[in-house]
Design a protein around this motif. Structure first.
Motif, short mmCIF file in Angstrom:
data_model
loop_
_atom_site.label_atom_id
_atom_site.label_comp_id
_atom_site.label_asym_id
_atom_site.label_seq_id
_atom_site.Cartn_x
_atom_site.Cartn_y
_atom_site.Cartn_z
N ASP A 630 0.84 -1.18 0.00
CA ASP A 630 0.00 0.00 0.00
C ASP A 630 0.89 1.25 0.00
O ASP A 630 1.70 1.43 0.88
N GLU A 631 0.71 2.09 -1.01
CA GLU A 631 1.58 3.24 -1.14
C GLU A 631 1.31 4.30 -0.05
O GLU A 631 2.23 4.99 0.40
N SER A 632 0.04 4.36 0.40
CA SER A 632 -0.27 5.42 1.37
C SER A 632 0.35 5.08 2.72
O SER A 632 0.30 3.95 3.19
N GLY A 633 0.97 6.06 3.30
CA GLY A 633 1.59 5.86 4.61
C GLY A 633 3.01 5.33 4.54
O GLY A 633 3.71 5.29 5.54
N LEU A 634 3.42 4.91 3.33
CA LEU A 634 4.76 4.32 3.22
C LEU A 634 5.87 5.36 3.43
O LEU A 634 6.81 5.11 4.18
N GLU A 635 5.70 6.49 2.78
CA GLU A 635 6.74 7.51 2.91
C GLU A 635 6.88 7.97 4.36
O GLU A 635 8.00 8.13 4.87
N GLU A 636 5.74 8.12 5.05
CA GLU A 636 5.76 8.51 6.46
C GLU A 636 6.50 7.47 7.30
O GLU A 636 7.31 7.80 8.15
N ALA A 637 6.20 6.19 7.01
CA ALA A 637 6.85 5.11 7.76
C ALA A 637 8.36 5.13 7.53
O ALA A 637 9.15 4.96 8.46
N ALA A 638 8.75 5.37 6.27
CA ALA A 638 10.17 5.40 5.94
C ALA A 638 10.86 6.55 6.68
O ALA A 638 11.96 6.40 7.21
N LEU A 639 10.17 7.71 6.74
CA LEU A 639 10.73 8.86 7.45
C LEU A 639 10.85 8.59 8.95
O LEU A 639 11.83 8.97 9.59
N LYS A 640 9.85 7.91 9.47
CA LYS A 640 9.84 7.60 10.91
C LYS A 640 11.01 6.66 11.24
O LYS A 640 11.75 6.88 12.20
N TYR A 641 11.16 5.65 10.41
CA TYR A 641 12.27 4.70 10.62
C TYR A 641 13.61 5.43 10.51
O TYR A 641 14.52 5.22 11.31
N TYR A 642 13.70 6.31 9.53
CA TYR A 642 14.93 7.10 9.34
C TYR A 642 15.27 7.89 10.61
O TYR A 642 16.40 7.90 11.06
N GLU A 643 14.25 8.51 11.19
CA GLU A 643 14.46 9.28 12.42
C GLU A 643 14.99 8.38 13.54
O GLU A 643 15.82 8.79 14.33
N GLU A 644 14.48 7.16 13.57
CA GLU A 644 14.86 6.22 14.64
C GLU A 644 16.30 5.73 14.52
O GLU A 644 16.92 5.37 15.51
N ILE A 645 16.80 5.69 13.30
CA ILE A 645 18.15 5.13 13.12
C ILE A 645 19.20 6.21 12.88
O ILE A 645 20.37 5.90 12.68
N LYS A 646 18.78 7.45 12.88
CA LYS A 646 19.72 8.56 12.64
C LYS A 646 20.97 8.44 13.50
O LYS A 646 20.88 8.04 14.66
N ASN A 647 22.09 8.74 12.91
CA ASN A 647 23.35 8.57 13.63
C ASN A 647 24.37 9.55 13.06
O ASN A 647 24.71 9.47 11.87
N PRO A 648 24.86 10.50 13.87
CA PRO A 648 25.75 11.54 13.34
C PRO A 648 27.07 11.00 12.79
O PRO A 648 27.73 11.67 12.00
N LYS A 649 27.44 9.80 13.19
CA LYS A 649 28.71 9.25 12.72
C LYS A 649 28.62 8.64 11.33
O LYS A 649 29.62 8.30 10.72
N LEU A 650 27.40 8.44 10.85
CA LEU A 650 27.23 7.76 9.57
C LEU A 650 26.67 8.71 8.51
O LEU A 650 25.99 9.68 8.83
N GLU A 651 26.99 8.39 7.24
CA GLU A 651 26.34 9.11 6.15
C GLU A 651 25.08 8.34 5.80
O GLU A 651 25.16 7.19 5.35
N ILE A 652 23.94 8.94 6.02
CA ILE A 652 22.68 8.25 5.74
C ILE A 652 21.92 9.01 4.66
O ILE A 652 21.61 10.19 4.83
N TYR A 653 21.68 8.36 3.54
CA TYR A 653 20.99 8.99 2.41
C TYR A 653 19.58 8.45 2.29
O TYR A 653 19.36 7.25 2.31
N GLY A 654 18.64 9.34 2.15
CA GLY A 654 17.26 8.90 1.97
C GLY A 654 16.42 9.37 3.15
O GLY A 654 16.87 10.22 3.90
N PRO A 655 15.22 8.82 3.28
CA PRO A 655 14.65 7.83 2.36
C PRO A 655 14.22 8.46 1.03
O PRO A 655 13.63 9.53 1.01
N ILE A 656 14.54 7.75 -0.04
CA ILE A 656 14.09 8.17 -1.37
C ILE A 656 13.41 6.99 -2.03
O ILE A 656 13.58 5.85 -1.60
N LYS A 657 12.65 7.26 -3.07
CA LYS A 657 12.05 6.16 -3.83
C LYS A 657 13.17 5.33 -4.44
O LYS A 657 14.13 5.88 -4.98
N ALA A 658 13.08 4.01 -4.34
CA ALA A 658 14.11 3.13 -4.88
C ALA A 658 14.19 3.29 -6.40
O ALA A 658 13.18 3.65 -7.03
#
Ligand SMILES: [Zn+2]
Ligand SMILES: [Zn+2]
Length: 711
Positions: A630-658
């Protein structure tokens, strides 16, 4: 009393502690334990040091009848894979050993004591059994019926006995004494020096760089013989079993029944049989693909990885392990040596060799002094035909006249990869994936390369019904058609994964081409590997650019490897070979180095780029896909997960559409992570733990550690 950590079947990522009261179970054993209101089978994975628990623990009930016991180093290896590649223990077990692997028993009855018969049937029974003394259960039941057999069993006339079913193995070289095993006598001094270094050297990891035709196989065989001499065994990994008929033949000749084959084309039963014979020690040489790295070879001495640069060593579904790195870990655990061979080593392996992690060994001369082919670049920008330059056509007709053979490589199957309606502009796209469907004229179908969806081709636009269609992105089928147009009298065989589906057909095609039943072999990358044809003198690379345009930092490396491998097929005997490389990007560094036949130069360019861009081997990378039906809510979920794994020591790109947004009906977002080794390994656990929160949800998070496929 002992405390064990157990992995329970169906319990996912969690481990449990159980008690072994009488100290009767051991590590690696499969047992039955109480769980909830029922019971579960489980595997003992480690003993616990801690002896005090705040809650009551339950005891192990019994061992699983007929189950095998995993050797301790393998259990440790599985635990490492779980931590490193972020997957569940069960997922590892599912690839590491055949399912439902059990020792097969046959049930037999033994005659114990006679009684006075009540009737003729009983008299006959007693006479029969006293004469036989021992007989199979089924035979006896068939003859006298279940009732009578059970009656006599209860009275103690007969007794049941279980016997392990042993498969009889024909005696062959198993009987050879180890000191009778001889090394090859035909090795060149260069080959001998390499072999002796591997056999006697102090290093653990060896990278053997040898040009095609330099005789790496002869060295592999001698190294395996060394394992046998030392009373041990070896695992030999190949990228794909169907492409190695020559290798299998050689191994059978040298090692007869000691060789076990492990690959995906075996039936479940065949695989279990092979596995058992390795486990028992009947076979101690394993030739197989990726998952053969888990084979329980007794006293393992060497793991050999042929064509170590091949991407098939990495599994594309969970557990996403790379057999090459699992081999290195296994070598550390079991104290053995790893030999990796390639004509074009992966940039990462070559870097490890350069920095002393691997010992670099080289074979520089071709076997029997066969000459290296000459390479020539054809700049396609000046050509009128997109696929056949004037020069390629001229050279093909030259070889045909001389009755020599030709290999044409195009790394793209199908007839056309892109079909568009000229009237309404509609493009045929897979209904499950956001990718164009390939058209196969040979079976009149559209097919999707990603999900396997296919539909019948109707010659009409599926949107407006117009028959005015344009076919672009020519694949092997289309090129085959054009070869036949240019050279109507030539005999062409097309080889790609579509044309080769039967179990033995690759072997047959290979032999037919060797017997010169064909003049031209045309195909995808499958034809670039391990083949040896004495009369093949021309290799044409229809397009060297097919991989170059991929959004992948390894595109240059993959192109260099593919074209070099295919080039190596030309002129392997006394006849000189020629390779024509067609490209629209003659100035690309990878293409240039291909033409100069300069691996070193290519490596220098490539490693410099990787250093600047901080790609492996200068970093570790992780690719995370967040997907949903289901496309709806996916981008929000990806952003939420991104926030949870954020880490200043790493280069994290995204979330973007694959890059391919939809695959197998799932919409996909991608997070790409780069960092140094220790930062990545510290952060990994969090990526995984946070992903588990989404489990069972419509959102799925897959984490690929050290990814190869970035699409
Ligand atoms: Zn699809
Ligand atoms: Zn249309």
């Amino acid at each position: 009393m002992r405390y064990y950590t157990l992995s329970l079947k169906g319990a996912g990522d969690k481990f449990y502690t159980y008690i072994d009261e009488k100290e009767e179970y051991s590590l690696g054993e499969q047992v039955v334990v109480p769980f909830g209101r029922g019971e579960r089978t489980a595997l003992i994975i480690s003993e616990e040091k801690q002896k005090k628990y705040e809650f009551d623990l339950k005891s192990i009930k019994r061992s699983v009848e007929g189950s095998i016991r995993f050797p301790e180093p393998l259990i440790k290896l599985f635990l490492w894979i779980q931590r490193y590649y972020l997957c569940s223990f069960e997922e590892i077990l599912s690839v590491a050993y055949p399912q439902n692997l059990k020792t097969a028993y046959s049930h037999r009855y033994i005659f114990k004591a006679s009684i006075i018969p009540m009737d003729d049937q009983e008299r006959d029974f007693l006479k029969y059994i006293s004469k036989k003394c021992e007989i199979g259960k089924n035979t006896l039941v068939k003859r006298y019926g279940k009732e009578l057999v059970e009656k006599f069993l209860a009275k103690g006339v007969i007794e049941e006995k279980k016997v392990i079913k042993q498969k009889e193995y024909p005696v062959g070289c198993q009987d050879l004494e180890y000191d009778e095993i001889d090394y090859k006598k035909v090795l060149t001094p260069e080959q001998e020096a390499v072999r002796d270094e591997i056999v006697n050297g102090k290093d653990k990891f060896y990278l053997l760089k040898g040009v095609t035709g330099s005789g790496k196989t002869e060295i592999y065989i001698d190294v395996i013989k060394d394992a046998l001499k030392k009373g041990g065994g070896a695992i030999f990994l190949v990228p794909e079993i169907s492409l190695t008929p020559q290798m299998i033949k050689k191994f059978r000749l040298e090692f007869a029944d000691r060789v076990a084959l492990l690959h995906s084309r075996l039936t479940a039963k065949e695989r279990a049989d092979e596995w058992h014979s390795i486990y028992r020690g009947d076979k101690n040489i394993v030739l197989g693909v990726r998952s053969a790295i888990f084979a329980p070879v007794q006293n393992l001495k060497y793991i050999i990885i042929d064509e170590e640069h091949e991407t098939t060593y990495k599994q594309d579904s969970s557990p996403r392990y790379n057999a090459k790195y699992v081999a290195i870990k296994r070598a550390e655990l079991e104290g053995l040596k790893v030999l990796m061979g390639s004509a074009t080593p992966s940039v990462e392996s070559y870097y490890h060799a350069e920095t002393g992690v691997f010992k670099l060994l080289e074979l520089k001369t071709r076997y029997n002094d066969a000459r290296l082919p000459t390479l020539k670049l054809v700049d396609m920008k000046n050509e009128s035909d997109q696929y056949f330059s004037k020069e390629l056509l001229k050279e093909i007709s030259n070889r045909l006249r001389k009755k020599e053979q030709i290999l044409l490589l195009l790394n793209r199957k199908s007839y056309a990869t892109y079909i568009q309606c000229k009237d309404c502009g509609h493009v045929e796209v897979c209904p499950n994936c956001s990718i164009t469907m390939n058209y196969y004229r040979s079976d009149g179908k559209y097919k999707c390369n990603y999900c396997g969806y296919s539909k019948t081709y109707s010659n009409k636009c599926s949107s407006c019904g117009s028959e005015n269609l344009s076919y672009s992105g020519k694949g092997t089928e289309r090129i085959e058609e054009e070869v036949k147009k240019h050279f109507p009298h030539s005999r062409v065989i097309r080889v790609d994964s579509e044309s080769v589906k039967a179990r033995d057909s690759y072997d047959r095609i290979y032999n037919d081409f060797l017997d010169k039943k064909y003049d031209i072999m045309l195909g995808t990358q499958v034809i670039s590997k391990g083949l040896h044809f004495p009369d093949l003198t021309l290799v044409g690379i229809i397009s060297a650019d097919t991989i170059l345009s991929f959004p992948d930092f390894r595109a240059g490396e993959k192109t260099f490897q593919l074209v070099s491998q295919a080039s190596g097929r030309a002129g392997r005997e006394e006849k000189e070979g020629e390779v024509l490389v067609q490209s629209y990007q003659p100035d690309n560094y990878a293409i240039k180095r291909i033409i100069e036949d300069d691996y070193e130069g290519f490596y220098r360019d490539e490693i410099e780029n990787r250093k600047i861009l901080k790609y492996p081997p200068f970093s570790r990378i992780i690719n995370i896909i967040i997907s949903s039906l289901d496309e709806s809510g996916l981008e929000e979920a990806a952003l939420k997960y991104y926030e949870e794994i954020k880490n200043p020591k790493l280069e994290i790109y995204g979330p973007i559409k694959a890059p391919i947004y939809r695959v197998k009906e799932r919409y996909r977002y991608q997070i790409f992570i780069k960092g140094n080794r220790s930062d990545i390994s510290k952060a990994k656990k969090i990526f995984y733990e946070k992903s588990l929160i989404y489990k069972g949800n419509s959102i799925r998070i897959t984490i690929d550690v050290d990814p190869i496929n970035l699409m």
